[in-house]
Scaffold this motif. Structure first.
Motif, PDB file in Angstrom:
ATOM      1  N   ARG A  51      21.322  93.826  42.671  1.00  0.00           N
ATOM      2  CA  ARG A  51      22.107  93.594  43.882  1.00  0.00           C
ATOM      3  C   ARG A  51      21.914  92.192  44.454  1.00  0.00           C
ATOM      4  O   ARG A  51      22.577  91.826  45.408  1.00  0.00           O
ATOM      5  N   LEU A  52      21.006  91.404  43.893  1.00  0.00           N
ATOM      6  CA  LEU A  52      20.790  90.043  44.398  1.00  0.00           C
ATOM      7  C   LEU A  52      22.072  89.236  44.292  1.00  0.00           C
ATOM      8  O   LEU A  52      22.831  89.368  43.331  1.00  0.00           O
ATOM      9  N   GLY A  53      22.318  88.396  45.282  1.00  0.00           N
ATOM     10  CA  GLY A  53      23.554  87.631  45.318  1.00  0.00           C
ATOM     11  C   GLY A  53      23.332  86.138  45.217  1.00  0.00           C
ATOM     12  O   GLY A  53      22.235  85.660  44.900  1.00  0.00           O
ATOM     13  N   GLU A  54      24.375  85.420  45.541  1.00  0.00           N
ATOM     14  CA  GLU A  54      24.357  83.968  45.469  1.00  0.00           C
ATOM     15  C   GLU A  54      23.224  83.400  46.315  1.00  0.00           C
ATOM     16  O   GLU A  54      23.005  83.814  47.450  1.00  0.00           O
ATOM     17  N   GLY A  55      22.479  82.472  45.724  1.00  0.00           N
ATOM     18  CA  GLY A  55      21.380  81.832  46.419  1.00  0.00           C
ATOM     19  C   GLY A  55      20.057  82.570  46.321  1.00  0.00           C
ATOM     20  O   GLY A  55      19.025  82.049  46.734  1.00  0.00           O
ATOM     21  N   GLU A  56      20.084  83.795  45.796  1.00  0.00           N
ATOM     22  CA  GLU A  56      18.851  84.556  45.621  1.00  0.00           C
ATOM     23  C   GLU A  56      18.384  84.406  44.174  1.00  0.00           C
ATOM     24  O   GLU A  56      19.197  84.319  43.261  1.00  0.00           O
ATOM     25  N   THR A  57      17.086  84.360  43.975  1.00  0.00           N
ATOM     26  CA  THR A  57      16.530  84.153  42.647  1.00  0.00           C
ATOM     27  C   THR A  57      16.326  85.479  41.940  1.00  0.00           C
ATOM     28  O   THR A  57      15.644  86.368  42.455  1.00  0.00           O
ATOM     29  N   PHE A  58      16.930  85.592  40.783  1.00  0.00           N
ATOM     30  CA  PHE A  58      16.796  86.794  39.961  1.00  0.00           C
ATOM     31  C   PHE A  58      15.706  86.557  38.922  1.00  0.00           C
ATOM     32  O   PHE A  58      15.724  85.570  38.206  1.00  0.00           O
ATOM     33  N   THR A  59      14.747  87.459  38.855  1.00  0.00           N
ATOM     34  CA  THR A  59      13.731  87.428  37.806  1.00  0.00           C
ATOM     35  C   THR A  59      13.604  88.838  37.258  1.00  0.00           C
ATOM     36  O   THR A  59      13.853  89.815  37.960  1.00  0.00           O
ATOM     37  N   GLY A  60      13.259  88.942  36.013  1.00  0.00           N
ATOM     38  CA  GLY A  60      13.081  90.265  35.429  1.00  0.00           C
ATOM     39  C   GLY A  60      13.265  90.223  33.932  1.00  0.00           C
ATOM     40  O   GLY A  60      13.447  89.166  33.336  1.00  0.00           O
ATOM     41  N   GLU A  61      13.216  91.390  33.333  1.00  0.00           N
ATOM     42  CA  GLU A  61      13.374  91.507  31.893  1.00  0.00           C
ATOM     43  C   GLU A  61      14.761  91.055  31.467  1.00  0.00           C
ATOM     44  O   GLU A  61      15.730  91.143  32.227  1.00  0.00           O
ATOM     45  N   GLY A  62      14.851  90.598  30.238  1.00  0.00           N
ATOM     46  CA  GLY A  62      16.115  90.109  29.700  1.00  0.00           C
ATOM     47  C   GLY A  62      17.246  91.121  29.788  1.00  0.00           C
ATOM     48  O   GLY A  62      18.382  90.768  30.074  1.00  0.00           O
ATOM     49  N   ILE A  63      16.937  92.398  29.569  1.00  0.00           N
ATOM     50  CA  ILE A  63      17.992  93.412  29.608  1.00  0.00           C
ATOM     51  C   ILE A  63      18.561  93.557  31.014  1.00  0.00           C
ATOM     52  O   ILE A  63      19.750  93.843  31.182  1.00  0.00           O
ATOM     53  N   LEU A  64      17.758  93.297  32.038  1.00  0.00           N
ATOM     54  CA  LEU A  64      18.270  93.322  33.411  1.00  0.00           C
ATOM     55  C   LEU A  64      19.193  92.133  33.650  1.00  0.00           C
ATOM     56  O   LEU A  64      20.221  92.260  34.326  1.00  0.00           O
ATOM     57  N   ALA A  65      18.857  90.982  33.091  1.00  0.00           N
ATOM     58  CA  ALA A  65      19.718  89.805  33.225  1.00  0.00           C
ATOM     59  C   ALA A  65      21.049  90.036  32.525  1.00  0.00           C
ATOM     60  O   ALA A  65      22.107  89.675  33.047  1.00  0.00           O
ATOM     61  N   ILE A  66      21.020  90.660  31.362  1.00  0.00           N
ATOM     62  CA  ILE A  66      22.264  90.968  30.640  1.00  0.00           C
ATOM     63  C   ILE A  66      23.103  91.944  31.450  1.00  0.00           C
ATOM     64  O   ILE A  66      24.319  91.780  31.590  1.00  0.00           O
ATOM     65  N   THR A  67      22.470  92.954  32.010  1.00  0.00           N
ATOM     66  CA  THR A  67      23.185  93.932  32.837  1.00  0.00           C
ATOM     67  C   THR A  67      23.813  93.252  34.045  1.00  0.00           C
ATOM     68  O   THR A  67      24.986  93.483  34.367  1.00  0.00           O
TER      69      THR A  67
END
Length: 95
Positions: free
Chosen positions: A14-30
């Protein structure tokens, strides 16, 4: 049955513009799929996308909000049939 649960990590989708996303690669793909308008994902456990299916299975509430249909199928043949049906539905303009 899912290989692993991603319930705790789903909030990161649910993170949006300007927020930093970190996590496993499969979460980034999703997250990339959801941000780029995917409307349907289908597959089966044992498929190369089985971890994606685990994430989507845990993200049902978010998928419903975004209008994304997710189908977990019993085997490859059922997944292929669902994909063919979804393509036909899209090509017919939803009729």
């Amino acid at each position: 049955m899912a290989e692993r649960s991603f319930r705790e990590e789903i909030a990161k989708l649910r993170l949006g513009e300007g927020e930093t996303f970190t996590g496993e690669g499969i979460l980034a793909i999703t997250k990339a799929l959801l941000e780029n308008g995917v409307g349907y994902v289908g597959g089966y456990q044992g498929a190369p996308i089985s971890h994606l299916m685990d994430v989507l299975s845990d993200a049902q509430e978010l998928l419903a909000e975004l209008g994304v249909r997710f189908e977990a199928n019993a085997n490859e043949a059922a997944a292929a049939a669902m994909l063919a049906a979804s393509v036909h539905y899209a090509e017919s303009g939803g009729r």
